[in-house]
Write an enzyme that holds these catalytic residues in place. Structure first.
Site, PDB file in Angstrom:
ATOM      1  N   ASP A  17       6.514  85.035 -19.433  1.00 20.74           N
ATOM      2  CA  ASP A  17       6.481  85.759 -18.034  1.00 20.74           C
ATOM      3  C   ASP A  17       5.934  87.127 -17.948  1.00 20.74           C
ATOM      4  O   ASP A  17       5.868  87.866 -18.973  1.00 20.74           O
ATOM      5  CB  ASP A  17       8.145  85.924 -17.642  1.00 20.74           C
ATOM      6  CG  ASP A  17       8.427  86.281 -16.151  1.00 20.74           C
ATOM      7  OD1 ASP A  17       7.461  85.765 -15.654  1.00 20.74           O
ATOM      8  OD2 ASP A  17       9.567  86.813 -15.914  1.00 20.74           O
ATOM      9  N   ASN A  19       2.650  87.500 -16.224  1.00 17.33           N
ATOM     10  CA  ASN A  19       1.466  87.400 -15.911  1.00 17.33           C
ATOM     11  C   ASN A  19       0.987  88.450 -14.507  1.00 17.33           C
ATOM     12  O   ASN A  19       0.094  88.991 -14.574  1.00 17.33           O
ATOM     13  CB  ASN A  19       0.875  86.077 -15.761  1.00 17.33           C
ATOM     14  CG  ASN A  19       1.099  85.245 -17.168  1.00 17.33           C
ATOM     15  OD1 ASN A  19       1.481  85.734 -17.936  1.00 17.33           O
ATOM     16  ND2 ASN A  19       0.909  84.138 -16.806  1.00 17.33           N
ATOM     17  N   ARG A  21       2.449  90.711 -13.206  1.00 21.89           N
ATOM     18  CA  ARG A  21       2.851  92.316 -13.472  1.00 21.89           C
ATOM     19  C   ARG A  21       1.817  92.751 -14.163  1.00 21.89           C
ATOM     20  O   ARG A  21       1.253  93.603 -13.968  1.00 21.89           O
ATOM     21  CB  ARG A  21       4.137  92.550 -13.843  1.00 21.89           C
ATOM     22  CG  ARG A  21       5.255  92.653 -12.714  1.00 21.89           C
ATOM     23  CD  ARG A  21       6.564  92.537 -13.298  1.00 21.89           C
ATOM     24  NE  ARG A  21       6.728  91.134 -13.835  1.00 21.89           N
ATOM     25  CZ  ARG A  21       8.022  90.612 -14.484  1.00 21.89           C
ATOM     26  NH1 ARG A  21       8.663  91.853 -14.963  1.00 21.89           N
ATOM     27  NH2 ARG A  21       8.317  89.474 -14.526  1.00 21.89           N
ATOM     28  N   HIS A  34      -2.689  85.117 -14.965  1.00 23.36           N
ATOM     29  CA  HIS A  34      -2.771  83.902 -15.699  1.00 23.36           C
ATOM     30  C   HIS A  34      -3.932  83.361 -16.435  1.00 23.36           C
ATOM     31  O   HIS A  34      -3.692  82.622 -17.646  1.00 23.36           O
ATOM     32  CB  HIS A  34      -2.605  82.689 -14.452  1.00 23.36           C
ATOM     33  CG  HIS A  34      -1.514  82.903 -13.430  1.00 23.36           C
ATOM     34  ND1 HIS A  34      -0.130  83.195 -14.065  1.00 23.36           N
ATOM     35  CD2 HIS A  34      -1.320  82.994 -12.182  1.00 23.36           C
ATOM     36  CE1 HIS A  34       0.920  83.281 -12.989  1.00 23.36           C
ATOM     37  NE2 HIS A  34       0.119  83.312 -11.898  1.00 23.36           N
ATOM     38  N   TRP A  66       6.899  76.008  -7.678  1.00 22.56           N
ATOM     39  CA  TRP A  66       6.199  75.230  -6.405  1.00 22.56           C
ATOM     40  C   TRP A  66       6.245  76.086  -5.227  1.00 22.56           C
ATOM     41  O   TRP A  66       5.597  75.898  -4.225  1.00 22.56           O
ATOM     42  CB  TRP A  66       6.657  73.902  -6.326  1.00 22.56           C
ATOM     43  CG  TRP A  66       6.437  73.046  -7.437  1.00 22.56           C
ATOM     44  CD1 TRP A  66       7.180  72.348  -8.257  1.00 22.56           C
ATOM     45  CD2 TRP A  66       5.176  72.229  -7.704  1.00 22.56           C
ATOM     46  NE1 TRP A  66       6.639  71.576  -9.146  1.00 22.56           N
ATOM     47  CE2 TRP A  66       5.062  71.606  -8.939  1.00 22.56           C
ATOM     48  CE3 TRP A  66       3.949  72.680  -7.131  1.00 22.56           C
ATOM     49  CZ2 TRP A  66       4.300  70.922  -9.764  1.00 22.56           C
ATOM     50  CZ3 TRP A  66       2.688  71.882  -8.080  1.00 22.56           C
ATOM     51  CH2 TRP A  66       2.949  71.110  -9.065  1.00 22.56           C
ATOM     52  N   LEU A 128       2.167  70.867 -35.853  1.00 26.44           N
ATOM     53  CA  LEU A 128       3.030  71.335 -34.716  1.00 26.44           C
ATOM     54  C   LEU A 128       3.272  70.460 -33.490  1.00 26.44           C
ATOM     55  O   LEU A 128       2.054  70.037 -33.083  1.00 26.44           O
ATOM     56  CB  LEU A 128       2.430  72.656 -34.084  1.00 26.44           C
ATOM     57  CG  LEU A 128       3.039  73.429 -33.085  1.00 26.44           C
ATOM     58  CD1 LEU A 128       4.547  74.026 -33.565  1.00 26.44           C
ATOM     59  CD2 LEU A 128       2.132  74.587 -32.638  1.00 26.44           C
ATOM     60  N   LEU A 192      17.548  82.911 -17.632  1.00 25.96           N
ATOM     61  CA  LEU A 192      17.079  81.785 -18.280  1.00 25.96           C
ATOM     62  C   LEU A 192      15.951  81.295 -16.980  1.00 25.96           C
ATOM     63  O   LEU A 192      15.091  80.343 -17.849  1.00 25.96           O
ATOM     64  CB  LEU A 192      18.208  80.614 -18.555  1.00 25.96           C
ATOM     65  CG  LEU A 192      18.479  80.729 -19.830  1.00 25.96           C
ATOM     66  CD1 LEU A 192      19.595  79.630 -20.009  1.00 25.96           C
ATOM     67  CD2 LEU A 192      17.493  80.536 -21.030  1.00 25.96           C
ATOM     68  N   SER A 193      16.247  81.500 -15.889  1.00 21.46           N
ATOM     69  CA  SER A 193      15.239  80.880 -14.774  1.00 21.46           C
ATOM     70  C   SER A 193      15.155  79.335 -15.151  1.00 21.46           C
ATOM     71  O   SER A 193      13.947  78.928 -14.734  1.00 21.46           O
ATOM     72  CB  SER A 193      14.078  81.716 -14.823  1.00 21.46           C
ATOM     73  OG  SER A 193      13.998  83.091 -14.694  1.00 21.46           O
TER      74      SER A 193
END
Ligand code: IPE
Ligand code: IPE
Ligand code: MG
Length: 238
Positions: A17, A19, A21, A34, A66, A128, A192-193
């Site tokens: 989170d 980007n 700002r 972004h 969205w 990974l 948590l959004s």
């Protein structure tokens, strides 16, 4: 600090989170933030590789995202395609298996196809697991699981008495993936959004004010040091 970090750190989940700002602070348009996020993703993959972490889940786009202006959504979707095409060779070389979590069918055809090809290409990789949460919502995931279970009941395959926590977990998007040990959120927000609601029941949370485009290897190591200083009790006693 524990001697074997791998044993306690199989799955790192990150809410990327800040980007917008980050860009605003520089007098740039939100979308430039972004674009600037890619280096942080590279660093996170690199650090996870070094530490032998098995799963890295990156919250890249939520079911609620969205509702953002069309131009920003379109930009993010184009960026996603560019990220996949620009990084797939390197990820494959690093033995990374690319996966997704979320309602992939919501994505425009272009990025969806790019993702599917990349997932197919890396499906045999054993390093990974890089899981991009895209059009992901924790409530949507639970809802989808409940619908599947309800169908199972209607078909007579599941009895209500057979609904256990394990059965619900088995109906989540990536049921083979262990719950995240740590959920990191950048940008100073402490919520948590709608991320991994079911899976984060006993995760440790690390909140940092650093904005995602500034969150590089050093900042991730600091967050993981914070995680390692915690005592996980899972409701029991020492
Ligand atoms: C996170 O950065 C990226 C996405 C949600 C797609 P934001 O775009 O939410 O940036 P801020 O929170 O507005 O700064
Ligand atoms: C969460 O960030 C989603 C992602 C990072 C993909 P948001 O910026 O969408 O969350 P809110 O709106 O601040 O809760
Ligand atoms: Mg945000």
């Amino acid at each position: 600090m524990r001697s074997d970090p791998k044993a306690d750190l199989r799955h790192i989940a990150i809410i990327m989170d800040g980007n917008g700002r980050w860009a605003r602070k520089r007098g740039l348009t939100r979308v430039k933030g972004h674009s600037a996020a890619e280096k942080s993703i590279h660093d996170a993959v690199e650090v996870c590789g070094e530490l032998g972490v098995e799963y890295l889940t990156l919250y890249a786009f939520s079911t609620e995202n969205w509702t953002r202006p069309k131009a920003e959504v379109n930009f993010i979707m184009k960026l996603l395609s560019r990220f996949i095409k620009g990084n797939i060779d390197d990820l494959d070389k690093k033995n990374v298996r690319l996966r997704t979590s979320g309602r992939l069918n919501d994505l425009p055809e272009g990025p969806r196809k790019d993702l599917e090809l990349a997932m197919e290409r890396t499906s045999g990789n054993t390093g990974l697991n890089l899981i991009l949460a895209l059009s992901y919502g924790g409530r949507a995931e639970l809802k989808d699981a409940f619908v599947q279970i309800a169908h199972g009941i209607t078909a007579g395959d599941i009895a209500p008495s057979e609904i256990t926590e394990e059965l619900i977990s088995a109906h989540m998007y990536n049921s083979d993936v262990p719950d995240p040990d740590v959920v990191i959120r950048t940008s100073g927000e402490q919520r948590l959004s709608n991320f991994l609601l079911w899976e984060s029941a006993y995760s440790e949370f690390v909140f940092t004010p650093v904005l995602w485009p500034d969150f590089h290897a050093e900042q991730l190591h600091n967050a993981l040091d914070d995680y390692r200083s915690r005592k996980r009790r899972f409701g029991g006693l020492e």
